[in-house]
Design a protein around this motif. Structure first.
Motif, PDB file in Angstrom:
ATOM      1  N   GLU A  12       0.824  -1.212   0.000  1.00  0.00           N
ATOM      2  CA  GLU A  12       0.000   0.000   0.000  1.00  0.00           C
ATOM      3  C   GLU A  12       0.858   1.262   0.000  1.00  0.00           C
ATOM      4  N   PRO A  13       0.838   2.042  -1.096  1.00  0.00           N
ATOM      5  CA  PRO A  13       1.564   3.325  -1.119  1.00  0.00           C
ATOM      6  C   PRO A  13       0.793   4.381  -0.321  1.00  0.00           C
ATOM      7  N   LEU A  14       1.452   4.991   0.655  1.00  0.00           N
ATOM      8  CA  LEU A  14       0.835   6.025   1.482  1.00  0.00           C
ATOM      9  C   LEU A  14       1.537   7.360   1.206  1.00  0.00           C
ATOM     10  N   ASP A  15       1.048   8.390   1.810  1.00  0.00           N
ATOM     11  CA  ASP A  15       1.647   9.706   1.651  1.00  0.00           C
ATOM     12  C   ASP A  15       2.931   9.769   2.482  1.00  0.00           C
ATOM     13  N   GLY A  16       4.080   9.586   1.841  1.00  0.00           N
ATOM     14  CA  GLY A  16       5.367   9.674   2.532  1.00  0.00           C
ATOM     15  C   GLY A  16       5.957   8.345   2.943  1.00  0.00           C
ATOM     16  N   SER A  17       5.232   7.246   2.783  1.00  0.00           N
ATOM     17  CA  SER A  17       5.776   5.929   3.153  1.00  0.00           C
ATOM     18  C   SER A  17       5.090   4.842   2.326  1.00  0.00           C
ATOM     19  N   ARG A  20       9.525   5.506   1.187  1.00  0.00           N
ATOM     20  CA  ARG A  20       9.126   5.559  -0.206  1.00  0.00           C
ATOM     21  C   ARG A  20      10.355   5.351  -1.097  1.00  0.00           C
ATOM     22  N   GLU A  44       8.787   0.909  -3.692  1.00  0.00           N
ATOM     23  CA  GLU A  44       7.597   0.271  -4.275  1.00  0.00           C
ATOM     24  C   GLU A  44       7.799  -0.140  -5.726  1.00  0.00           C
ATOM     25  N   VAL A  64      -3.055   7.780  -6.180  1.00  0.00           N
ATOM     26  CA  VAL A  64      -2.470   9.117  -6.063  1.00  0.00           C
ATOM     27  C   VAL A  64      -1.038   9.033  -5.560  1.00  0.00           C
ATOM     28  N   ASN A  65      -0.775   8.099  -4.636  1.00  0.00           N
ATOM     29  CA  ASN A  65       0.553   8.004  -4.032  1.00  0.00           C
ATOM     30  C   ASN A  65       1.450   6.958  -4.698  1.00  0.00           C
TER      31      ASN A  65
END
Length: 580
Positions: free
Chosen positions: A214-219, A238, A241, A286-287
């Motif tokens: 799972e790509p998150l905002d900043g990690s 980050r 991925e 988005v991320n």
């Protein structure tokens, strides 16, 4: 020779003399034998009146040959290697010893009445054949052990095969800390390979059903679905991925360069010397690009309905369906509820009935030698058309029992109902969270050809997998706390005042997860004449449930309450099941 054969006592007589069955059980089995044309011994075993070992011992006594236990089956690799692999994969016999001086091969078989097998072994191996008896499960395990060892030897000597598999962990266990530390290393050509290897090894080690990337905002977060819940989060920086998801795409045969469109594929993933059926789905966001790697069950799981935990009334309903071998059976449940494993138990019964079995399955896998197995790949075209063609082809092949796992719902009424009404048995899976009575009511009321559907339907099996509370950290829950949990779930706590509930907080024994696994519970609804009459007059699900309960069906909620009383299920599990 003929006089000796005539003087042999019938198997039913021997079982009666040894007081292993009652007269009533034998008479019931004889009636079923006339209806199904199956062997009497098989019917008695399937009904649970005797074990397979008991049947083999009585057959050994009847035929005057030795019976050997599983611990005595220990053929040498050299002797096993003399049998062609395609013959071994039948899993119907094991070579025991070879008398080269007299050209006599002694084999282990489960059924001395299988003259076709004896003649086939004699003709292929060019030996005179003698036999001793053992259970089919013992023979199957012995053959599997040898084939797995032979497969390991073959794969070890094949560099090409080794290049495209997940290498097993070099040490005893992989930890989340190991994966996090590996992710922080300098990225090189082997970075993605090593990281994915560690993640998949950890997933296998912990018996995870899925891995979520799972790509998150900043990690970037990696989570594992274990015992039905997402847990064991690993958060990495980050930038990793691309290599992670890219490596997964390569394993699955997806387009490595495509990062703007969702992709999915099904494939076999090799981990060490074992092969697993998997699927992957990617989704750009988005991320960045995320993915889910899912491990599927196999249709040759080897478990029986009893092993899975189905109660006696439920197993009797399933056996009646399989003995009749006509009509439609539906195995239903939510995603990841064990439907494929339950269908494999059907497959074991089908194999014992002397029928032509065909399995149509959406994911790659194996059914052993028990059926003609077909993987239906609908990814490149219209799914309904692809599945319809596969079902029609199976029908043209003269199938007796058709098992369909993963087909579109629209295929049920369009193709499966007509086959099941033509005197053949059809077992299919359906993803739904409904109870058996609700599901039966819904599919009939929404059908444009309800009369045909009602006449075809024979059995509805709905299942759930419930968490098993860790026995090491399981503690009584105070009455006041239990009352709060019921009220938060919108339930009246008064009917449960006399019950003692437990909770698990987590401990080293359960890896601080509070549960140690999951167990299946089943709701088995037999569509008999009484139920058909209710369906014809448009009865409600409540009326169907009441009538089915009178005929032996245990609802999921009743079984949950029983497990909670025995403190095998936590209060949270009970409340979520009752609210559902």
């Amino acid at each position: 020779m003929l006089s000796e054969f005539i003087q042999k006592k019938r198997i039913g007589t021997l079982l009666l003399e040894k007081k292993l069955v009652t007269q009533e059980q034998l008479e019931w089995a004889l009636i079923k034998q006339r209806e199904s044309k199956c062997m009497l011994g098989e019917i008695l075993v399937e009904a649970g009146f005797i074990s397979e070992d008991t049947l083999c011992k009585m057959l050994a006594l009847q035929f005057g040959v030795p019976f050997i236990s599983e611990s005595e089956i220990n053929p040498s690799d050299e002797l096993m290697a003399t049998v062609p692999e395609n013959l071994l994969k039948m899993k119907k016999f094991v070579p025991l010893k070879l008398d080269t001086a007299n050209d006599i091969l002694t084999i282990i078989i489960p059924d001395p009445n299988n003259f076709v097998l004896l003649d086939h072994v004699k003709n292929v191996l060019k030996y005179h054949v003698k036999y001793v008896l053992a259970s089919s499960k013992a023979i199957e395990r012995a053959v599997n052990a040898y084939l797995n060892k032979a497969s390991r030897d073959d794969r070890t000597s094949s560099p090409a095969a080794a290049a495209a598999r997940i290498e097993p962990a070099s040490r005893e266990k992989v930890s989340r800390r190991d994966i996090a530390a590996l992710s922080e290393k300098e990225q090189d050509e082997a970075y993605g390979v090593n990281l994915v290897n560690s993640i998949v090894n950890y997933a296998f080690q912990e018996k995870a059903q899925e891995v979520h990337f799972e790509p998150l905002d900043g990690s970037f977060r990696i989570r594992f679905r274990i015992h039905g819940l997402l847990r064991d989060d690993i958060v990495v920086a980050r930038g990793v991925e691309g290599q992670l998801v890219g490596r997964l795409k390569i394993l699955a045969g997806l387009d490595f360069s495509e990062k703007r469109k969702p992709q999915k594929a099904m494939f076999n993933l090799e981990q060490g010397f074992d092969s697993f059926s998997c699927s992957i789905a990617t989704l750009p966001g988005v991320n960045g690009e995320g993915a889910v790697l899912r491990f599927h069950g196999t249709l040759f799981d080897g478990k029986t309905l009893e092993d899975l935990g189905m109660d006696d009334p439920g197993r009797r309903m399933v056996r009646r369906f399989m003995m009749r071998n006509r009509g439609l059976a539906i195995v239903a449940g939510p995603h990841d509820s064990g439907k494929t494993v339950t269908m494999s138990a059907f497959l074991r019964v089908m194999d014992q009935a002397g029928r032509k079995n065909i399995v149509l399955q959406s994911c790659p896998g194996s059914t052993g030698t028990m059926a003609h197995h077909v993987q239906v790949d609908a990814s490149a075209g219209d799914a309904v058309s692809v599945w319809r063609t596969a079902v029609e082809a199976a029908s043209d092949l003269g199938v007796d029992t058709l098992l369909v796992d993963g087909s579109p719902y629209t295929l049920l009424e369009e193709s499966l109902v007509p086959i099941s009404r033509s005197g053949r048995g059809v077992v299919t899976s359906l993803a739904t969270g409904a109870s058996a009575a609700d599901l039966l009511h819904d599919i009939v009321s929404s059908s444009s050809r309800s009369a045909a559907l009602i006449s075809a339907l024979s059995l509805i099996i709905v299942e759930r997998l419930i968490p098993v509370a860790c026995s090491q950290c399981r503690k009584p829950l105070p009455a006041g706390a239990a009352r709060v949990v019921f009220e938060e779930g919108g339930l009246n706590p008064a009917p449960f005042n006399q019950m003692n509930f437990v909770e698990s907080k987590g401990c080293p024994a359960c890896s601080h997860r509070s549960v140690t696994g999951r167990k299946a519970i089943f709701e088995v609804l037999e569509v008999n004449d009484d139920i058909r009459e209710l369906l014809i007059r448009g009865a409600s699900p409540q009326e169907i449930r009441k009538k089915s309960s009178e005929r032996g069906m245990k609802t999921l909620k009743v079984q949950l309450l029983e497990k909670a009383r025995r403190q095998e299920a936590t209060l949270g599990t009970l409340v979520s099941g009752l609210v559902e």
